[in-house]
Design a protein around this motif. Sequence first.
Motif, PDB file in Angstrom:
ATOM      1  N   PRO A 183       0.836  -1.198   0.000  1.00  0.00           N
ATOM      2  CA  PRO A 183       0.000   0.000   0.000  1.00  0.00           C
ATOM      3  C   PRO A 183       0.877   1.257   0.000  1.00  0.00           C
ATOM      4  O   PRO A 183       2.000   1.238   0.489  1.00  0.00           O
ATOM      5  N   ASP A 184       0.356   2.339  -0.545  1.00  0.00           N
ATOM      6  CA  ASP A 184       1.163   3.563  -0.693  1.00  0.00           C
ATOM      7  C   ASP A 184       1.784   4.010   0.627  1.00  0.00           C
ATOM      8  O   ASP A 184       2.895   4.527   0.656  1.00  0.00           O
ATOM      9  N   ASP A 185       1.067   3.788   1.742  1.00  0.00           N
ATOM     10  CA  ASP A 185       1.632   4.253   3.033  1.00  0.00           C
ATOM     11  C   ASP A 185       2.666   3.279   3.580  1.00  0.00           C
ATOM     12  O   ASP A 185       3.193   3.474   4.676  1.00  0.00           O
ATOM     13  N   GLN A 186       2.958   2.203   2.825  1.00  0.00           N
ATOM     14  CA  GLN A 186       4.045   1.294   3.243  1.00  0.00           C
ATOM     15  C   GLN A 186       5.041   1.106   2.092  1.00  0.00           C
ATOM     16  O   GLN A 186       5.660   0.055   1.943  1.00  0.00           O
ATOM     17  N   SER A 187       5.155   2.152   1.245  1.00  0.00           N
ATOM     18  CA  SER A 187       5.988   2.037   0.043  1.00  0.00           C
ATOM     19  C   SER A 187       7.158   3.008   0.133  1.00  0.00           C
ATOM     20  O   SER A 187       7.064   4.164  -0.269  1.00  0.00           O
ATOM     21  N   PRO A 188       8.309   2.545   0.691  1.00  0.00           N
ATOM     22  CA  PRO A 188       9.423   3.464   0.946  1.00  0.00           C
ATOM     23  C   PRO A 188      10.020   4.119  -0.304  1.00  0.00           C
ATOM     24  O   PRO A 188      10.549   5.208  -0.227  1.00  0.00           O
ATOM     25  N   SER A 216       0.834   5.825  -8.339  1.00  0.00           N
ATOM     26  CA  SER A 216       1.188   5.103  -7.111  1.00  0.00           C
ATOM     27  C   SER A 216       0.761   3.644  -7.195  1.00  0.00           C
ATOM     28  O   SER A 216      -0.053   3.259  -8.053  1.00  0.00           O
ATOM     29  N   ASN A 217       1.294   2.816  -6.309  1.00  0.00           N
ATOM     30  CA  ASN A 217       0.958   1.382  -6.271  1.00  0.00           C
ATOM     31  C   ASN A 217      -0.555   1.199  -6.163  1.00  0.00           C
ATOM     32  O   ASN A 217      -1.151   0.410  -6.899  1.00  0.00           O
ATOM     33  N   ASP A 218      -1.182   1.939  -5.249  1.00  0.00           N
ATOM     34  CA  ASP A 218      -2.633   1.761  -5.030  1.00  0.00           C
ATOM     35  C   ASP A 218      -3.440   2.236  -6.232  1.00  0.00           C
ATOM     36  O   ASP A 218      -4.475   1.651  -6.572  1.00  0.00           O
ATOM     37  N   GLU A 219      -2.986   3.319  -6.876  1.00  0.00           N
ATOM     38  CA  GLU A 219      -3.710   3.831  -8.053  1.00  0.00           C
ATOM     39  C   GLU A 219      -3.733   2.779  -9.163  1.00  0.00           C
ATOM     40  O   GLU A 219      -4.781   2.494  -9.751  1.00  0.00           O
ATOM     41  N   LEU A 220      -2.559   2.174  -9.428  1.00  0.00           N
ATOM     42  CA  LEU A 220      -2.498   1.185 -10.520  1.00  0.00           C
ATOM     43  C   LEU A 220      -3.259  -0.081 -10.140  1.00  0.00           C
ATOM     44  O   LEU A 220      -3.927  -0.686 -10.966  1.00  0.00           O
TER      45      LEU A 220
END
Length: 310
Positions: free
Chosen positions: A200-205, A219-223
Amino acid sequence: ADRDRQDRFDETVAAESRIEPRDWMPDAYRKTLVRQMAQHAHSEIIGMQPEGNWITRAPSLKRKAILMAKVQDEAGHGLYLYSAAETLGVDREDLTEQLIDGSAKYSSIFNYPTPTWADMGAIGWLVDGAAIVNQVPLTRCSYGPYARAMVRICKEESFHQRQGFEILYELSHGTDAQHEMAQQAINRWWWPSLMMFGPPDDQSPNSARSMAWKIKRFSNDELRQRFIDMCVPQAEILGLDIPDPELNWNAERGHYDFGPIDWDEFFQVLKGHGPCNALRVSHRRRAHEDGAWVREAAAAHAEKQARTAA
Ligand code: 3HC
């Protein structure tokens, strides 16, 4: 001088132009590109194994020929990406060493088994489908060689996704046993395919810097959301159910709401504890070792050629 070259780099990225191998670039930019491109290349090469496993058992000559072409494409994608990574000063021998000693990452998705022929359909439809959603934006990545490699790769991926969809469509509209086999494959591959897009975006360093440098465009979540929205109508045409009871159209958001993803499973697979991690790495190591004589012969031949040409 430091200031102007940083300014020039920033202006090039801001102008949506390309950074090329000989341009100055921040070390951290180079490092994150080597990291991502090497893992991407490794993913393509390891990705040959789950499907390679079915080439000798394809149900018809047509299916065998298509699957062989797809696996060969993946090998080519890996080579483009190793070549693109080498423009940043790394050597594919070293990258391969990291892969076979187990220290390199590759896409989590390839650590799952392919117990039935229907898994070939699920991989094509879901895994290559997810790869397309993730890779099309990469054709606009700020680093030239990576963006250009993606243009060619995306063209071939659409054939991969199409043939997977077709396998599932045939099975789903075949006998009850075939329909069930296709449904079981979707049940196995749906959630791991969502994990391909990363945490998730809040765990994507890496995301913040990757997006600032226009390597990652969404972002990861958007895709992930874009992929889910794309798959739901396709599953209806397939006549197969997506294994998420919480999947539901949210008119306000204009997207499908979906159930929780098991991130513990994701991080376990990343740590090497997926169902097939050890098998995939040891198979790659054996192939590399079995191929040593070819590399030595090719190098000796090239040397002899160079000596006689001199
Ligand atoms: N599998 C393995 N590792 C993953 C992962 C996954 N699915 N998703 C994330 N990770 C890793 C990241 O590499 C990072 O670890 P690192 O810092 O040691 O490299 C960590 O988890 C945190 O993730 P981040 O979101 O911070 O990392 P990124 O910004 O790099 O985003 C990514 C992850 C979206 C996968 C990005 O790296 C990316 O777009 N990579 C290029 C695309 C790619 O690799 N696709 C592989 C798909 S398979 C394929 O292409 C074959 C197809 O032809 C079938």
